[in-house]
Design an enzyme around this catalytic site. Structure first.
Site, PDB file in Angstrom:
ATOM      1  N   LYS A 170       0.895  -1.173   0.000  1.00 54.96           N
ATOM      2  CA  LYS A 170       0.000   0.000   0.000  1.00 54.96           C
ATOM      3  C   LYS A 170       0.926   1.214   0.000  1.00 54.96           C
ATOM      4  O   LYS A 170       1.475   1.574   1.028  1.00 54.96           O
ATOM      5  CB  LYS A 170      -0.888  -0.009   1.261  1.00 54.96           C
ATOM      6  N   GLU A 245       9.954   1.986  10.459  1.00 54.54           N
ATOM      7  CA  GLU A 245      10.994   2.963  10.140  1.00 54.54           C
ATOM      8  C   GLU A 245      10.317   4.315  10.246  1.00 54.54           C
ATOM      9  O   GLU A 245       9.499   4.669   9.407  1.00 54.54           O
ATOM     10  CB  GLU A 245      11.518   2.677   8.734  1.00 54.54           C
ATOM     11  N   CYS A 279      13.929  11.341   6.153  1.00 50.99           N
ATOM     12  CA  CYS A 279      13.833  10.992   7.578  1.00 50.99           C
ATOM     13  C   CYS A 279      15.190  11.050   8.269  1.00 50.99           C
ATOM     14  O   CYS A 279      15.277  11.346   9.443  1.00 50.99           O
ATOM     15  CB  CYS A 279      13.170   9.640   7.762  1.00 50.99           C
ATOM     16  N   GLU A 369      10.253  16.634  14.293  1.00 47.54           N
ATOM     17  CA  GLU A 369      10.606  16.431  12.894  1.00 47.54           C
ATOM     18  C   GLU A 369       9.786  17.406  12.044  1.00 47.54           C
ATOM     19  O   GLU A 369       8.564  17.339  12.022  1.00 47.54           O
ATOM     20  CB  GLU A 369      10.307  14.994  12.491  1.00 47.54           C
TER      21      GLU A 369
HETATM   22  P1  NAP Z   1       2.008   8.782   7.303  1.00 46.00           P
HETATM   23  O1  NAP Z   1       0.578   9.177   7.372  1.00 46.00           O
HETATM   24  O2  NAP Z   1       2.596   8.044   8.445  1.00 46.00           O
HETATM   25  O3  NAP Z   1       2.171   7.928   5.960  1.00 46.00           O
HETATM   26  C1  NAP Z   1       2.958   6.774   5.760  1.00 46.00           C
HETATM   27  C2  NAP Z   1       2.139   5.662   5.105  1.00 46.00           C
HETATM   28  O4  NAP Z   1       1.193   5.140   6.052  1.00 46.00           O
HETATM   29  C3  NAP Z   1       1.292   6.131   3.919  1.00 46.00           C
HETATM   30  O5  NAP Z   1       1.193   5.104   2.962  1.00 46.00           O
HETATM   31  C4  NAP Z   1      -0.035   6.385   4.590  1.00 46.00           C
HETATM   32  O6  NAP Z   1      -1.127   6.453   3.714  1.00 46.00           O
HETATM   33  C5  NAP Z   1      -0.120   5.217   5.533  1.00 46.00           C
HETATM   34  N1  NAP Z   1      -1.076   5.380   6.646  1.00 46.00           N
HETATM   35  C6  NAP Z   1      -1.574   6.530   7.150  1.00 46.00           C
HETATM   36  N2  NAP Z   1      -2.442   6.259   8.150  1.00 46.00           N
HETATM   37  C7  NAP Z   1      -2.482   4.907   8.288  1.00 46.00           C
HETATM   38  C8  NAP Z   1      -3.191   4.009   9.136  1.00 46.00           C
HETATM   39  N3  NAP Z   1      -4.022   4.448  10.075  1.00 46.00           N
HETATM   40  N4  NAP Z   1      -2.983   2.683   8.983  1.00 46.00           N
HETATM   41  C9  NAP Z   1      -2.149   2.214   8.047  1.00 46.00           C
HETATM   42  N5  NAP Z   1      -1.458   3.012   7.199  1.00 46.00           N
HETATM   43  C10 NAP Z   1      -1.615   4.343   7.321  1.00 46.00           C
HETATM   44  O7  NAP Z   1       2.901  10.024   7.010  1.00 46.00           O
HETATM   45  P2  NAP Z   1       2.440  11.340   6.227  1.00 46.00           P
HETATM   46  O8  NAP Z   1       1.089  11.798   6.651  1.00 46.00           O
HETATM   47  O9  NAP Z   1       2.571  11.079   4.784  1.00 46.00           O
HETATM   48  O10 NAP Z   1       3.548  12.364   6.712  1.00 46.00           O
HETATM   49  C11 NAP Z   1       3.428  12.985   7.987  1.00 46.00           C
HETATM   50  C12 NAP Z   1       4.765  13.098   8.664  1.00 46.00           C
HETATM   51  O11 NAP Z   1       5.365  11.810   8.787  1.00 46.00           O
HETATM   52  C13 NAP Z   1       5.826  13.901   7.944  1.00 46.00           C
HETATM   53  O12 NAP Z   1       5.702  15.253   8.160  1.00 46.00           O
HETATM   54  C14 NAP Z   1       7.087  13.338   8.528  1.00 46.00           C
HETATM   55  O13 NAP Z   1       7.388  13.929   9.747  1.00 46.00           O
HETATM   56  C15 NAP Z   1       6.763  11.894   8.749  1.00 46.00           C
HETATM   57  N6  NAP Z   1       7.274  11.029   7.665  1.00 46.00           N
HETATM   58  C16 NAP Z   1       8.365  10.287   7.910  1.00 46.00           C
HETATM   59  C17 NAP Z   1       8.853   9.478   6.922  1.00 46.00           C
HETATM   60  C18 NAP Z   1      10.061   8.638   7.122  1.00 46.00           C
HETATM   61  O14 NAP Z   1      10.690   8.257   6.149  1.00 46.00           O
HETATM   62  N7  NAP Z   1      10.412   8.277   8.317  1.00 46.00           N
HETATM   63  C19 NAP Z   1       8.263   9.441   5.674  1.00 46.00           C
HETATM   64  C20 NAP Z   1       7.117  10.212   5.456  1.00 46.00           C
HETATM   65  C21 NAP Z   1       6.640  10.980   6.471  1.00 46.00           C
HETATM   66  P3  NAP Z   1      -1.518   7.914   3.132  1.00 46.00           P
HETATM   67  O15 NAP Z   1      -0.491   8.208   2.114  1.00 46.00           O
HETATM   68  O16 NAP Z   1      -2.865   7.749   2.553  1.00 46.00           O
HETATM   69  O17 NAP Z   1      -1.490   8.874   4.283  1.00 46.00           O
END
Ligand code: NAP
Ligand code: MG
Length: 462
Positions: A170, A245, A279, A369
């Site tokens: 996903k 991660e 990250c 972050e």
């Molecule tokens: P996120 O919501 O954690 O997204 C990561 C993945 O998880 C996406 O595929 C997302 O789908 C999915 N997801 C979201 N809610 C979920 C749930 N309840 N159950 C299962 N999967 C779920 O991150 P984001 O909203 O894109 O970014 C927010 C913040 O996360 C950023 O500002 C940053 O601080 C952090 N981030 C960290 C990394 C890293 O590499 N460590 C990468 C991205 C973001 P959707 O795309 O539909 O939300």
């Protein structure tokens, strides 16, 4: 851009169960460039079923044959690297040159590394009177973010396939086109039907259905700490393997003996590269009080030079979030020396390369972050002080240490609570385990350590 209107399940593109779609937006000009289906629980069910059906045969395929299929996948990625770069640039916004070098280049390296590792890995070992077999865990649910859209897919799928696992992916809602392109590459490489399956959709719908699915044996997640905690709790309740991660707030520690100009220049470039959406980015620069003013000047110059070469942030929400953090930095008393919260262009989710001086370790911008092009320069008085500051966040994903000689830098790096440290600008190594200490995560990706995450042991005694 071209997009599939179905899911890649069981070796073919199938119609989605629902009718909802996700609009894919180019963050550089805010135009909708494609639509992909928004998957629901039925799509996830079908994909997990296909992965489950394909598992026994794939697990029993000799490692050398699995290796050959991964090598074929790498070759397709090489053949299509320009298309990969253009797709990442269109949906993530990264400058094309960065997309070519990093977003297309790194996954090719990583896929190649797993083609080799799959062939060489010791899946069987003798321990005293036992033979220990490393067997695949089963069906993997992979959930990936948008910031390195192809790298994060390959860093999960390649080792899972090398181990003999099958996968349901996903991908992030912001970057589904890169994921569809990857599914095409899997197909072209001749990887058997059902070994890799793709369900595009929203996190709380398709992502959650995948993380909770009883047919998934291991969940591998990269993304925010908030969602990671939820996924860890769900996996724990089901006694299911999980790899997380999560975020980072890494320190770039410049010791007084270092080449200051080089350490500052590389440090700024490290953060600006993907518009700060990395990250492992070194978003805190730690400088000795005796060199502080000079470092601030060098950093401001380096950031200003970066200027127009920076790409936009991925979406409107991140744009607002990052600008909010910059405003918060100012409100808490940090001194802006480059960039700022003001949007530099009328169109697109751009933020100027931003540098804060006079940042103290407890400020919000030094603790949380930001995931944008923002560097905080923090002053330290002595080495003990530097170590306390470097280790003084809930995260521990990466970092850097600079000194006149490697031994001095290594001595400091060994005391850092973090999973990866670059010594005097050390190069990226696709075989080195990557992953976090503390709340940066659980488990490791890349190299042999990344492969072992997808294996479980069985001991036979003689
Ligand atoms: P996120 O919501 O954690 O997204 C990561 C993945 O998880 C996406 O595929 C997302 O789908 C999915 N997801 C979201 N809610 C979920 C749930 N309840 N159950 C299962 N999967 C779920 O991150 P984001 O909203 O894109 O970014 C927010 C913040 O996360 C950023 O500002 C940053 O601080 C952090 N981030 C960290 C990394 C890293 O590499 N460590 C990468 C991205 C973001 P959707 O795309 O539909 O939300
Ligand atoms: Mg999200």
């Amino acid at each position: 851009m071209k997009a599939h209107d179905g899911m890649y399940i069981g070796g073919e593109w199938r119609g989605a169960a629902g009718t909802d779609t996700i609009a894919v937006v180019n963050p550089a000009d805010e135009q909708v460039i494609a639509h992909v289906p928004a998957g629901v629980a039925e799509d996830v069910d079908a994909a997990v079923f296909a992965a489950h059906e394909a598992f026994p045969a794939w697990a029993a395929t000799p490692p050398a044959e699995r290796a050959a299929k991964i090598a074929a996948l790498r070759d397709v990625l090489v053949a299509r690297k320009d298309e990969i770069a253009e797709t990442v640039t269109a949906e993530l916004g990264a400058p094309l040159q960065f997309s070519q070098m990093v977003h297309a280049g790194v996954p090719i390296l990583v896929a190649g590394s797993y083609a080799e590792l799959a062939a060489l890995y010791a899946f069987e070992e003798k321990v005293g009177n036992s033979t220990v077999y490393a067997e695949p865990v089963g069906v993997v649910g992979a959930i990936t973010p948008w910031n390195y859209p192809l790298h994060q897919i390959v860093a999960k799928v390649a080792p899972a396939l090398a181990a003999g696992c099958t996968v349901v992916l996903k991908p992030a809602e912001d970057t589904p086109l890169t994921a569809q392109l990857f599914a095409e590459a899997v197909h072209e490489a001749g990887i058997p039907a059902g070994v890799f399956n793709l369900v595009t959709g929203l996190g709380p719908v398709a992502g959650q259905a995948l993380a909770e699915h009883p047919g998934v044996d291991l969940v591998s997640f990269t993304g925010s700490t908030a969602v990671g905690k939820q996924i860890g709790a769900t996996a724990g309740a089901a006694v299911k393997r999980v790899a997380l991660e999560l975020g980072g707030k890494s320190a770039n520690v410049i010791l007084p003996s270092a080449d200051l100009a080089k350490a500052v220049g590389v440090g700024i470039a490290n953060v600006m590269g993907n518009s700060g959406q990395t990250c492992s980015a070194w978003t805190r620069m730690l400088v000795h009080t005796s060199q502080y003013d000079e470092a601030v000047e060098l950093a401001a110059e380096a950031a200003a030079k970066y200027g127009d070469r920076i790409g936009p942030l991925v979406n409107a929400k991140q744009h607002a979030r990052v600008r909010g953090y910059i405003e918060k930095g100012v409100a808490e008393g940090a001194r802006l020396v480059a960039g700022g919260a003001e949007a530099p262009r009328e169109q697109g989710y751009f933020v100027s390369p931003t540098v804060f001086a006079d940042v103290t370790p407890e400020m919000t911008i030094a603790q949380e972050e930001i995931f944008g092009p923002v560097v905080s320069i923090i002053r330290y008085e002595d080495e003990g002080d530097a170590l306390r500051i470097a280790n003084g966040t809930v995260y521990g994903l990466a970092g850097a240490v600079w000194a006149a000689d490697d031994a001095e830098a290594v001595a400091f790096a060994r005391r850092m609570d973090t999973g990866q440290v670059d010594i005097n600008g050390g190069r990226f190594n696709p075989l080195a385990p990557f992953g976090g200490y503390k709340q940066s995560g659980v488990g490791r990706e890349l190299g042999a350590h990344g492969l072992s995450e997808y294996l479980q042991t069985k001991s036979l005694q003689f």
